[in-house]
Motif scaffolding. Structure first.
Motif, PDB file in Angstrom:
ATOM      1  N   TYR A  41      49.263  52.190  74.662  1.00  0.00           N
ATOM      2  CA  TYR A  41      48.854  50.920  74.080  1.00  0.00           C
ATOM      3  C   TYR A  41      48.487  49.985  75.212  1.00  0.00           C
ATOM      4  O   TYR A  41      49.181  49.941  76.230  1.00  0.00           O
ATOM      5  CB  TYR A  41      49.992  50.312  73.248  1.00  0.00           C
ATOM      6  CG  TYR A  41      50.263  51.080  71.989  1.00  0.00           C
ATOM      7  CD1 TYR A  41      49.645  50.715  70.795  1.00  0.00           C
ATOM      8  CD2 TYR A  41      51.105  52.178  71.986  1.00  0.00           C
ATOM      9  CE1 TYR A  41      49.880  51.431  69.629  1.00  0.00           C
ATOM     10  CE2 TYR A  41      51.337  52.898  70.830  1.00  0.00           C
ATOM     11  CZ  TYR A  41      50.726  52.524  69.661  1.00  0.00           C
ATOM     12  OH  TYR A  41      50.958  53.242  68.501  1.00  0.00           O
ATOM     13  N   TYR A  46      43.581  44.804  71.561  1.00  0.00           N
ATOM     14  CA  TYR A  46      43.847  43.919  70.429  1.00  0.00           C
ATOM     15  C   TYR A  46      43.034  42.625  70.500  1.00  0.00           C
ATOM     16  O   TYR A  46      43.053  41.832  69.564  1.00  0.00           O
ATOM     17  CB  TYR A  46      45.347  43.609  70.338  1.00  0.00           C
ATOM     18  CG  TYR A  46      46.126  44.862  70.065  1.00  0.00           C
ATOM     19  CD1 TYR A  46      46.329  45.291  68.761  1.00  0.00           C
ATOM     20  CD2 TYR A  46      46.592  45.661  71.097  1.00  0.00           C
ATOM     21  CE1 TYR A  46      47.005  46.475  68.494  1.00  0.00           C
ATOM     22  CE2 TYR A  46      47.263  46.844  70.843  1.00  0.00           C
ATOM     23  CZ  TYR A  46      47.462  47.243  69.547  1.00  0.00           C
ATOM     24  OH  TYR A  46      48.116  48.425  69.287  1.00  0.00           O
ATOM     25  N   GLN A  50      43.938  41.102  66.691  1.00  0.00           N
ATOM     26  CA  GLN A  50      45.286  40.780  66.218  1.00  0.00           C
ATOM     27  C   GLN A  50      46.081  40.022  67.260  1.00  0.00           C
ATOM     28  O   GLN A  50      45.862  40.182  68.467  1.00  0.00           O
ATOM     29  CB  GLN A  50      46.072  42.053  65.906  1.00  0.00           C
ATOM     30  CG  GLN A  50      45.702  42.764  64.642  1.00  0.00           C
ATOM     31  CD  GLN A  50      46.654  43.917  64.375  1.00  0.00           C
ATOM     32  OE1 GLN A  50      46.898  44.749  65.241  1.00  0.00           O
ATOM     33  NE2 GLN A  50      47.187  43.955  63.168  1.00  0.00           N
ATOM     34  N   VAL A  52      49.516  39.753  69.238  1.00  0.00           N
ATOM     35  CA  VAL A  52      50.453  40.767  69.719  1.00  0.00           C
ATOM     36  C   VAL A  52      51.795  40.097  70.002  1.00  0.00           C
ATOM     37  O   VAL A  52      51.848  39.026  70.611  1.00  0.00           O
ATOM     38  CB  VAL A  52      49.922  41.460  70.998  1.00  0.00           C
ATOM     39  CG1 VAL A  52      50.993  42.329  71.644  1.00  0.00           C
ATOM     40  CG2 VAL A  52      48.684  42.286  70.673  1.00  0.00           C
ATOM     41  N   ARG A  80      55.156  42.335  59.435  1.00  0.00           N
ATOM     42  CA  ARG A  80      53.912  42.986  58.993  1.00  0.00           C
ATOM     43  C   ARG A  80      53.140  42.153  57.964  1.00  0.00           C
ATOM     44  O   ARG A  80      52.000  42.479  57.645  1.00  0.00           O
ATOM     45  CB  ARG A  80      54.218  44.386  58.466  1.00  0.00           C
ATOM     46  CG  ARG A  80      54.606  45.367  59.575  1.00  0.00           C
ATOM     47  CD  ARG A  80      54.709  46.799  59.080  1.00  0.00           C
ATOM     48  NE  ARG A  80      55.794  47.002  58.136  1.00  0.00           N
ATOM     49  CZ  ARG A  80      57.059  47.255  58.465  1.00  0.00           C
ATOM     50  NH1 ARG A  80      57.401  47.340  59.739  1.00  0.00           N
ATOM     51  NH2 ARG A  80      57.975  47.446  57.533  1.00  0.00           N
ATOM     52  N   ASN A  83      48.899  39.172  60.557  1.00  0.00           N
ATOM     53  CA  ASN A  83      47.901  39.968  61.265  1.00  0.00           C
ATOM     54  C   ASN A  83      48.345  40.108  62.718  1.00  0.00           C
ATOM     55  O   ASN A  83      47.843  39.417  63.615  1.00  0.00           O
ATOM     56  CB  ASN A  83      46.517  39.308  61.175  1.00  0.00           C
ATOM     57  CG  ASN A  83      45.447  40.180  61.801  1.00  0.00           C
ATOM     58  OD1 ASN A  83      45.587  41.385  61.918  1.00  0.00           O
ATOM     59  ND2 ASN A  83      44.359  39.542  62.221  1.00  0.00           N
ATOM     60  N   THR A  84      49.312  40.989  62.910  1.00  0.00           N
ATOM     61  CA  THR A  84      49.916  41.152  64.230  1.00  0.00           C
ATOM     62  C   THR A  84      50.328  42.598  64.463  1.00  0.00           C
ATOM     63  O   THR A  84      50.560  43.351  63.521  1.00  0.00           O
ATOM     64  CB  THR A  84      51.145  40.225  64.373  1.00  0.00           C
ATOM     65  OG1 THR A  84      51.637  40.295  65.698  1.00  0.00           O
ATOM     66  CG2 THR A  84      52.246  40.599  63.420  1.00  0.00           C
ATOM     67  N   SER A  85      50.385  42.968  65.720  1.00  0.00           N
ATOM     68  CA  SER A  85      51.010  44.222  66.136  1.00  0.00           C
ATOM     69  C   SER A  85      52.200  43.839  66.993  1.00  0.00           C
ATOM     70  O   SER A  85      52.116  42.903  67.792  1.00  0.00           O
ATOM     71  CB  SER A  85      50.044  45.081  66.952  1.00  0.00           C
ATOM     72  OG  SER A  85      49.077  45.654  66.114  1.00  0.00           O
ATOM     73  N   TYR A  86      53.307  44.522  66.791  1.00  0.00           N
ATOM     74  CA  TYR A  86      54.493  44.179  67.562  1.00  0.00           C
ATOM     75  C   TYR A  86      55.069  45.413  68.234  1.00  0.00           C
ATOM     76  O   TYR A  86      54.966  46.535  67.727  1.00  0.00           O
ATOM     77  CB  TYR A  86      55.537  43.464  66.710  1.00  0.00           C
ATOM     78  CG  TYR A  86      56.105  44.247  65.550  1.00  0.00           C
ATOM     79  CD1 TYR A  86      57.351  44.857  65.640  1.00  0.00           C
ATOM     80  CD2 TYR A  86      55.413  44.362  64.348  1.00  0.00           C
ATOM     81  CE1 TYR A  86      57.884  45.567  64.572  1.00  0.00           C
ATOM     82  CE2 TYR A  86      55.939  45.059  63.279  1.00  0.00           C
ATOM     83  CZ  TYR A  86      57.173  45.662  63.398  1.00  0.00           C
ATOM     84  OH  TYR A  86      57.686  46.365  62.340  1.00  0.00           O
ATOM     85  N   PHE A  87      55.641  45.167  69.400  1.00  0.00           N
ATOM     86  CA  PHE A  87      56.184  46.220  70.243  1.00  0.00           C
ATOM     87  C   PHE A  87      57.496  45.753  70.849  1.00  0.00           C
ATOM     88  O   PHE A  87      57.659  44.571  71.126  1.00  0.00           O
ATOM     89  CB  PHE A  87      55.244  46.518  71.426  1.00  0.00           C
ATOM     90  CG  PHE A  87      53.830  46.788  71.040  1.00  0.00           C
ATOM     91  CD1 PHE A  87      53.419  48.067  70.703  1.00  0.00           C
ATOM     92  CD2 PHE A  87      52.890  45.768  71.030  1.00  0.00           C
ATOM     93  CE1 PHE A  87      52.100  48.314  70.350  1.00  0.00           C
ATOM     94  CE2 PHE A  87      51.574  46.003  70.680  1.00  0.00           C
ATOM     95  CZ  PHE A  87      51.177  47.285  70.337  1.00  0.00           C
ATOM     96  N   PHE A 108      57.951  51.412  64.740  1.00  0.00           N
ATOM     97  CA  PHE A 108      56.953  50.649  65.483  1.00  0.00           C
ATOM     98  C   PHE A 108      56.957  51.185  66.911  1.00  0.00           C
ATOM     99  O   PHE A 108      57.918  51.836  67.326  1.00  0.00           O
ATOM    100  CB  PHE A 108      57.293  49.148  65.464  1.00  0.00           C
ATOM    101  CG  PHE A 108      58.688  48.862  65.941  1.00  0.00           C
ATOM    102  CD1 PHE A 108      58.955  48.677  67.293  1.00  0.00           C
ATOM    103  CD2 PHE A 108      59.739  48.826  65.051  1.00  0.00           C
ATOM    104  CE1 PHE A 108      60.240  48.453  67.739  1.00  0.00           C
ATOM    105  CE2 PHE A 108      61.039  48.594  65.479  1.00  0.00           C
ATOM    106  CZ  PHE A 108      61.286  48.414  66.831  1.00  0.00           C
TER     107      PHE A 108
END
Length: 175
Positions: A41, A46, A50, A52, A80, A83-87, A108
């Motif tokens: 990743y 992104y 999105q 992050v 969720r 409009n996001t991606s999380y790590f 995730f």
């Protein structure tokens, strides 16, 4: 020994001794890290798409980190909605994070930074040579929206969702 280090990290982290030098509004450092799934990743993927959320944690399979991860597993649906991606990310070796992801049921990406280069770029590497518990919110344009250094592992997912709302992050398309 690991337990003692984790306790010391927890105690010293409450005094903000490891505060990052990055500031809201600056461009977030790009990263390219491998996840527990084997995929890589990178932040730049992104851009324009999105927000992050990058949640650094000190050490896999320790009490506070397990509590934080389980919060994200059990309440991840709240994040969720946006409009996001999380790590979650740490400087642990990939195999340690894979074991941790399996034990916690992480659904995730959990990122590994064993070279510690990304942790240094985000200025979260502390005197114990592990990442401090700091969460970064990064805009679609790649700029830092918020830096949260006051993480409550038990309510991590709820707190992330609240912050996304306060930051006016758009809802996910499915909502």
């Amino acid at each position: 020994m690991t337990k003692i280090i984790c306790i010391l990290i927890t105690v010293f982290s409450s005094f903000n001794l490891f505060a990052t030098e990055l500031k809201v509004g600056v461009q977030a450092p790009n990263f390219r890290l491998q996840a527990t799934t084997g995929d890589y990743y990178q932040l730049s993927d992104y851009q324009g798409k999105q927000v992050v959320v990058l949640a650094w944690y000190p050490m896999a399979n320790t009490r506070g980190c397990t509590i934080e991860c389980k919060s994200l597993v059990e309440q991840g649906h709240l994040i969720r909605e946006y409009n996001t991606s999380y790590f979650m990310a740490s400087v642990d070796p990939l195999d340690d994070n894979r074991d941790f992801a399996k034990k916690t049921g992480a659904d995730f990406p959990m990122l590994s930074d064993p070279t510690k280069e990304t942790a240094k770029a985000y200025d979260v590497l502390n005197l114990f040579k592990v990442a401090s518990r700091v969460t970064f919110y990064i805009s679609k344009e790649g700029k830092i929206l918020k830096i949260d250094e006051a993480i409550n592992p038990k309510t991590a997912a709820e707190d992330i969702a609240k912050n996304l709302k306060l930051l006016n992050v758009e809802l996910a398309l499915s909502n």
